[in-house]
Design a protein around this motif. Sequence first.
Motif, PDB file in Angstrom:
ATOM      1  N   GLU A 177      43.526  36.051  54.221  1.00 26.60           N
ATOM      2  CA  GLU A 177      41.942  36.247  52.829  1.00 26.60           C
ATOM      3  C   GLU A 177      41.283  37.637  53.507  1.00 26.60           C
ATOM      4  O   GLU A 177      41.041  38.549  52.813  1.00 26.60           O
ATOM      5  N   ASP A 234      31.956  33.502  52.240  1.00 28.04           N
ATOM      6  CA  ASP A 234      33.123  34.023  50.847  1.00 28.04           C
ATOM      7  C   ASP A 234      34.916  33.542  51.467  1.00 28.04           C
ATOM      8  O   ASP A 234      35.929  33.195  50.899  1.00 28.04           O
ATOM      9  N   ASP A 272      37.301  30.466  50.501  1.00 27.31           N
ATOM     10  CA  ASP A 272      38.594  30.111  49.993  1.00 27.31           C
ATOM     11  C   ASP A 272      39.078  29.984  51.280  1.00 27.31           C
ATOM     12  O   ASP A 272      41.069  29.997  50.389  1.00 27.31           O
ATOM     13  N   ARG A 326      44.380  29.331  44.707  1.00 26.22           N
ATOM     14  CA  ARG A 326      43.847  30.984  44.825  1.00 26.22           C
ATOM     15  C   ARG A 326      44.726  31.749  44.504  1.00 26.22           C
ATOM     16  O   ARG A 326      46.227  31.766  44.136  1.00 26.22           O
ATOM     17  N   HIS A 339      44.620  35.034  44.399  1.00 27.15           N
ATOM     18  CA  HIS A 339      45.142  36.360  45.717  1.00 27.15           C
ATOM     19  C   HIS A 339      46.255  35.335  46.293  1.00 27.15           C
ATOM     20  O   HIS A 339      47.140  36.401  46.867  1.00 27.15           O
ATOM     21  N   TRP A 340      46.230  33.583  46.769  1.00 26.51           N
ATOM     22  CA  TRP A 340      47.274  33.410  47.785  1.00 26.51           C
ATOM     23  C   TRP A 340      48.441  34.020  47.338  1.00 26.51           C
ATOM     24  O   TRP A 340      49.955  33.971  48.397  1.00 26.51           O
ATOM     25  N   GLU A 348      44.742  31.672  36.913  1.00 21.54           N
ATOM     26  CA  GLU A 348      43.869  31.258  38.068  1.00 21.54           C
ATOM     27  C   GLU A 348      42.542  31.879  38.701  1.00 21.54           C
ATOM     28  O   GLU A 348      41.968  31.407  39.178  1.00 21.54           O
ATOM     29  N   GLY A 349      42.474  33.397  37.943  1.00 20.70           N
ATOM     30  CA  GLY A 349      42.032  34.182  38.199  1.00 20.70           C
ATOM     31  C   GLY A 349      43.044  35.375  38.358  1.00 20.70           C
ATOM     32  O   GLY A 349      44.183  36.350  38.003  1.00 20.70           O
ATOM     33  N   ASP A 406      41.706  41.340  46.619  1.00 20.64           N
ATOM     34  CA  ASP A 406      41.626  40.404  44.948  1.00 20.64           C
ATOM     35  C   ASP A 406      40.734  40.505  44.384  1.00 20.64           C
ATOM     36  O   ASP A 406      39.435  41.825  44.604  1.00 20.64           O
TER      37      ASP A 406
END
Length: 242
Positions: free
Chosen positions: A59, A69, A73, A143, A145-146, A170-171, A187
């Motif tokens: 993260e 945050d 996450d 997520r 950014h994973w 998802e983003g 992210d």
Amino acid sequence: MLGFTKWELGKSNKTSRLRRMPRPSTRPAERRRSYDQYCAAARALDAVGDRWTLLIVRELLAGPRRYTDLHADLPGVSTDMLATRLRDMERDGLATRRRLPPPSPAYVYELTDRGRGLLPVLRALARWGAPALEGPRPTDAVRAHWFAVPLLDALESAGGSGTVEVRLDEGVFHVRLDGDGGAAYGDGPAEAPDARLRMDAATCAALGGGELSLAAGVRAGRVEVAGEGPLAAALRGGPGPL
């Protein structure tokens, strides 16, 4: 008083017998902080081998994060566990905590140089774990950014340098490539990216696991590339403008 904490009544041949149950220990569990082995791998695991630590690193590799945050996450981590791991990481020189400038009253955590040096470790773990990923389980959180860490190999193999914005259902996350094997990710959207990629999570996982090349994904219409510069052209699988 006999001092027994629990009794269990057993009957055999019409004779009642009382058995003393073990008294639970009231001593707090002692947490082992070292394997006490003169070995580089053991020393590394002393610092990052605890549950959640490397995922916190994942993260924070995306940039400074507030405690709230991080907790959002890292589904499944308790507030006490997260606080403990962050204190451990500060103590071990992997992360620092600083206050944001006014008017924000918030504190953020960020990695030190030693903490950022764990990116190759996470990349190796992602390569090793990719074959077990398959499809998401019903209980799996997701997520966007994973996907950044496993995707780095595919993006670097295309060549070129600059910032790539990757958009999934998802983003959004972004990756910075320097062309010499150095990479970083963040992210959210990028400011003025050199190229933009659009794909679904299954395609992103296939790219990260090496099952699909970026050029093949583009040809099959599974990956959309937007941008006109050299990096966008390289990601499409062709030479950039001279």
